[in-house]
Design an enzyme around this catalytic site. Structure first.
Site, PDB file in Angstrom:
ATOM      1  N   ASN A  12      59.582 -62.111  35.961  1.00 20.83           N
ATOM      2  CA  ASN A  12      59.609 -61.782  34.633  1.00 20.83           C
ATOM      3  C   ASN A  12      58.122 -62.252  33.830  1.00 20.83           C
ATOM      4  OD1 ASN A  12      60.160 -61.043  32.090  1.00 20.83           O
ATOM      5  ND2 ASN A  12      61.545 -62.673  31.660  1.00 20.83           N
ATOM      6  N   PRO A  13      57.110 -61.520  34.277  1.00 19.34           N
ATOM      7  CA  PRO A  13      55.727 -61.871  33.777  1.00 19.34           C
ATOM      8  C   PRO A  13      55.503 -61.399  32.601  1.00 19.34           C
ATOM      9  CG  PRO A  13      55.774 -59.661  34.941  1.00 19.34           C
ATOM     10  CD  PRO A  13      57.211 -60.117  35.019  1.00 19.34           C
TER      11      PRO A  13
ATOM     12  N   PHE B 269      58.565 -69.873  27.090  1.00 22.27           N
ATOM     13  CA  PHE B 269      59.406 -68.538  26.423  1.00 22.27           C
ATOM     14  C   PHE B 269      60.755 -68.669  26.812  1.00 22.27           C
ATOM     15  CE2 PHE B 269      61.241 -64.484  28.150  1.00 22.27           C
ATOM     16  CZ  PHE B 269      60.639 -63.718  27.203  1.00 22.27           C
TER      17      PHE B 269
END
Length: 277
Positions: free
Chosen positions: A184-185, A89
């Site tokens: 920050n899932p 990510f």
């Protein structure tokens, strides 16, 4: 107009036509990457003979919505620059609001900070830079993301743990001792329409959090209740549609006080913080 300036102007026009809002900035960043200089030094560059060919190839990829960060191989986040690419990510500027909040949390010398769903280790590294006397542990379930996290954390002292945050007994040896948790899932509701850079290039397991976006947030709250010492703090990023739902999970657990819904610099609901009671 110099050849370099013309190339950048042409590149910016191509990117703008492709619907990229940051067309000029991206065109300059790609040029700086090929030239091997900071963007602010482009005016002093004498391009190599093959610059135009290499530059236009990158502009073409960016116009096809390949993320800028994949093309240059790095992403800036707070005080750190991270190696990124396919499989991890890309950290977003919006998450810097969570980082700024975390900087205000008192952590003792040798105190433990845990970054859940660390991805590239962006938050972990930024917090380690801010608090070099703390112990920083970063948890990530994706082996591919961990590959980047290892590159980024080499020599930093950040400890990496390959695990799913929903794993029973995770970090049990730290129960009741952690002073700060950030996360920050994956939190985007399934089926959400995303920009091509995100939908086609960020790993889906880092994006989507179930039908309502809460599948990973709920167990994180339970994990935080177990790991945090009394007075310890936690901040969890969420989708801008699930701020109230995230706050409700904290409130419903019964282990937290001081629950606060917070916004990023654009004014959007971004993360919820709480204090272990």
């Amino acid at each position: 107009m110099s050849g370099l300036r013309r190339e950048i102007s042409d590149g910016a026009a191509i990117l703008a036509a492709a619907g990229i809002d940051s067309a000029r900035a991206d065109a300059e960043q790609l040029a700086a990457h090929i030239a091997g200089v900071d963007r602010g030094l482009l005016a002093f560059v004498e391009p190599e003979p093959d610059f135009g060919q290499r530059y236009r190839a990158l502009v073409d990829q960016r116009a096809r919505r390949v993320p800028l960060q994949h093309l240059i191989g790095t992403a800036a986040f707070g005080p750190v620059t991270l190696t990124v690419g396919p499989g991890v990510f890309i950290p977003r500027p919006e998450t810097e609001a969570l980082l700024e909040w975390a900087h205000t949390v008192p952590v003792s010398a040798g105190g433990v900070i845990v970054d859940l769903c660390t991805g590239s280790a962006a938050l972990a590294l930024a917090l380690a830079a801010h608090r070099p006397d703390a112990r920083v542990i970063a948890v990530e379930r994706s082996a591919e993301a961990l590959r980047y996290a290892r590159m980024n954390t080499e020599g930093s002292g950040v400890e990496l743990v390959h695990a799913d945050v929903r794993q029973p007994g995770l970090l049990a040896e730290l129960d009741g001792t952690v002073e700060l948790i950030v996360a920050n899932p994956p939190y985007i509701p399934d089926g959400a329409v995303l920009e091509p850079e995100v939908a086609e290039h960020d790993p889906h397991q880092a994006l989507f959090g179930g039908p309502d976006g809460m599948d990973v947030i709920v167990p994180i709250v339970g994990l935080a209740a177990r790991l945090l010492r009394p007075g310890g703090r936690v901040g969890v990023e969420h989708d801008d549609t699930t701020s109230a739902a995230t706050a409700d999970v904290f409130a419903g657990h019964g282990a937290f006080d001081g629950i606060a819904a917070r916004r990023d610099l654009t004014g959007r609901p971004r993360f919820v913080t709480a204090v272990r009671s």
